[in-house]
Design an enzyme around this catalytic site. Sequence first.
Site, PDB file in Angstrom:
ATOM      1  N   LYS A  26      19.538 -54.690 -47.439  1.00  7.90           N
ATOM      2  CA  LYS A  26      19.932 -54.927 -46.400  1.00  7.90           C
ATOM      3  C   LYS A  26      20.891 -56.000 -46.137  1.00  7.90           C
ATOM      4  CE  LYS A  26      19.132 -58.204 -43.653  1.00  7.90           C
ATOM      5  NZ  LYS A  26      18.501 -60.026 -43.044  1.00  7.90           N
ATOM      6  N   SER A  27      21.530 -56.331 -47.164  1.00  8.56           N
ATOM      7  CA  SER A  27      22.619 -57.589 -46.984  1.00  8.56           C
ATOM      8  C   SER A  27      23.732 -56.412 -47.761  1.00  8.56           C
ATOM      9  CB  SER A  27      22.673 -59.133 -48.121  1.00  8.56           C
ATOM     10  OG  SER A  27      21.349 -59.390 -47.905  1.00  8.56           O
ATOM     11  N   ARG A  31      26.875 -55.266 -44.758  1.00  6.94           N
ATOM     12  CA  ARG A  31      27.854 -55.311 -45.091  1.00  6.94           C
ATOM     13  C   ARG A  31      29.143 -54.000 -45.370  1.00  6.94           C
ATOM     14  NH1 ARG A  31      25.061 -59.689 -46.632  1.00  6.94           N
ATOM     15  NH2 ARG A  31      26.081 -62.001 -46.879  1.00  6.94           N
ATOM     16  N   ASP A  53      16.697 -53.115 -39.205  1.00  2.00           N
ATOM     17  CA  ASP A  53      18.507 -53.588 -38.928  1.00  2.00           C
ATOM     18  C   ASP A  53      19.102 -53.054 -39.361  1.00  2.00           C
ATOM     19  OD1 ASP A  53      16.521 -56.530 -38.237  1.00  2.00           O
ATOM     20  OD2 ASP A  53      17.952 -57.198 -40.139  1.00  2.00           O
ATOM     21  N   ASN A  95      16.834 -57.988 -33.301  1.00  2.02           N
ATOM     22  CA  ASN A  95      16.914 -59.742 -34.328  1.00  2.02           C
ATOM     23  C   ASN A  95      17.090 -59.703 -35.067  1.00  2.02           C
ATOM     24  OD1 ASN A  95      15.344 -62.206 -34.235  1.00  2.02           O
ATOM     25  ND2 ASN A  95      14.330 -62.099 -35.333  1.00  2.02           N
ATOM     26  N   GLN A 172      26.314 -66.650 -43.745  1.00  2.00           N
ATOM     27  CA  GLN A 172      26.456 -65.645 -42.200  1.00  2.00           C
ATOM     28  C   GLN A 172      27.662 -65.896 -41.810  1.00  2.00           C
ATOM     29  OE1 GLN A 172      22.652 -63.317 -40.554  1.00  2.00           O
ATOM     30  NE2 GLN A 172      21.958 -63.130 -42.125  1.00  2.00           N
ATOM     31  N   ASP A 297      16.365 -66.307 -48.793  1.00  2.00           N
ATOM     32  CA  ASP A 297      15.099 -65.023 -48.080  1.00  2.00           C
ATOM     33  C   ASP A 297      13.393 -65.017 -49.664  1.00  2.00           C
ATOM     34  OD1 ASP A 297      16.040 -64.629 -46.108  1.00  2.00           O
ATOM     35  OD2 ASP A 297      17.051 -62.879 -47.067  1.00  2.00           O
ATOM     36  N   GLU A 325      14.650 -65.642 -39.039  1.00  2.00           N
ATOM     37  CA  GLU A 325      13.823 -64.771 -37.767  1.00  2.00           C
ATOM     38  C   GLU A 325      12.602 -65.480 -36.632  1.00  2.00           C
ATOM     39  OE1 GLU A 325      15.265 -61.785 -40.269  1.00  2.00           O
ATOM     40  OE2 GLU A 325      14.613 -63.759 -40.507  1.00  2.00           O
ATOM     41  N   HIS A 374       9.286 -60.430 -41.053  1.00  2.00           N
ATOM     42  CA  HIS A 374       8.882 -58.962 -42.085  1.00  2.00           C
ATOM     43  C   HIS A 374       8.370 -60.037 -43.447  1.00  2.00           C
ATOM     44  CE1 HIS A 374      12.752 -59.407 -43.547  1.00  2.00           C
ATOM     45  NE2 HIS A 374      13.454 -60.078 -42.290  1.00  2.00           N
ATOM     46  N   ARG A 375       9.377 -61.395 -43.522  1.00  2.00           N
ATOM     47  CA  ARG A 375       8.707 -61.683 -44.445  1.00  2.00           C
ATOM     48  C   ARG A 375       7.338 -62.378 -44.774  1.00  2.00           C
ATOM     49  NH1 ARG A 375      12.808 -59.318 -47.119  1.00  2.00           N
ATOM     50  NH2 ARG A 375      15.029 -59.757 -46.427  1.00  2.00           N
ATOM     51  N   LYS A 400      11.906 -53.955 -40.251  1.00  2.00           N
ATOM     52  CA  LYS A 400      13.150 -54.440 -40.420  1.00  2.00           C
ATOM     53  C   LYS A 400      13.535 -54.370 -41.598  1.00  2.00           C
ATOM     54  CE  LYS A 400      14.727 -58.748 -38.139  1.00  2.00           C
ATOM     55  NZ  LYS A 400      16.202 -59.611 -39.456  1.00  2.00           N
TER      56      LYS A 400
END
Length: 420
Positions: A26-27, A31, A53, A95, A172, A297, A325, A374-375, A400
């Site tokens: 995702k990260s 980007r 996301d 979110n 971020q 995370d 989140e 989600h996590r 997400k």
Amino acid sequence: MTRTAKLTITPPGRPLSGRAMPPGSKSITNRALLLAGLAKGTSRLTGALKSDDTRYMAEALRAMGVAIDEPDDTSFVVTGSGRLLAPKAPLFLGNAGTATRFLTAAAALVDGTVIVDGDEHMRKRPIGPLVEAMRTLGIDVTAETGYPPVTVRGTGRFEADRILIDGGLSSQYVSALLMMAAGGDRPVDIELVGEDIGALGYIDLTTAAMKAFGAKVEKTSPVIWRVEPTGYRAADFIIEPDASAATYLWAAEVLSGGRIDLGVPNDAFTQPDAKAYEAIAKFPHLPAEIDGSQMQDAVPTIAVLAAFNETPVHFVGIANLRVKECDRIRALSTGLNNIRAGLAVEDGDDLIVHSDPALAGQTLPAEIDSFADHRIAMSFALAGLKIDGITILDPDCVGKTFPAYWRTLAALGVTYQDQD
């Protein structure tokens, strides 16, 4: 699509073995999407994550004049003009914290007004430090509450050449400023201040992606980056699998005594959360103290795993989990204590898990509030591998970042009950 209200996990009672590929990072996907959208020409992103996301990021870029095609489930073809256009309506980003912060900064490169907003959860996540940092460059940006919505009246020009930002805040913010700076009209130095430096590994991810899209960014000291006003050029970019998603599979493997093939070597990840593998591999003898500052995370994964460890585990360096989140420290302590009172204790911004390997094999009915995070949902699923009666509320929130999570576990032999 009807959302699933809850999911009760049936402990498999055997080692989990097989192949389970984590989705794209995702990260890195977010980007790469932004940089490709800022670039002139057509970029091809492969191995990408398709999730809530990244969908928000892609839709926002489309609203700002970027053409994005999706030829398959793991690719984006992005064609940009080198400039983002002012959207006709506010950008709604749910979110998605990464997309919200990155696009808030990128909006300064638009010649016009951009409003960045999110859902009720995003409106509780701070953005004030990023807004203040942008103002030091003379950017007209307001967030009346210190949270989204944010209004940016961009010009693509800066009135200063140096930004100071607290390095202990979310990485971020720093990544957002770095990516923005390459699209400006002058070189900019971005300097971290403060005693604590946040997740530097994510800043490294950012600068690597920027360079891949033609930016010139140089680390002139351990806490200063100089970004030249090069803009970006189109590139073909391969996105590696998501290390944060991999942590659930690594934990499921050691917790069940199985063998799960992720299709990529454990040392092939460049993302910060890959550091979690070293700790997870020591289970059931996890370190007595785990510093989560550089793998934030992954902390929920290891915290739930710690419940079954031989000895207690003290998590430090995790204060930023309060503003993810959800308040993940509170969510973890709440969920663990729902399983058994006293299993977890909050010590300021630290978390202590009072491990008990005897939890495995017990029936301990517990509804776990995921807080739409989600996590939290994916991490507490691990408890359901060893304890009968674990029910995850709002399990669809995994969409997400890992939409196939429940199917992935099912393919390894996990079954569920009470899908409402």
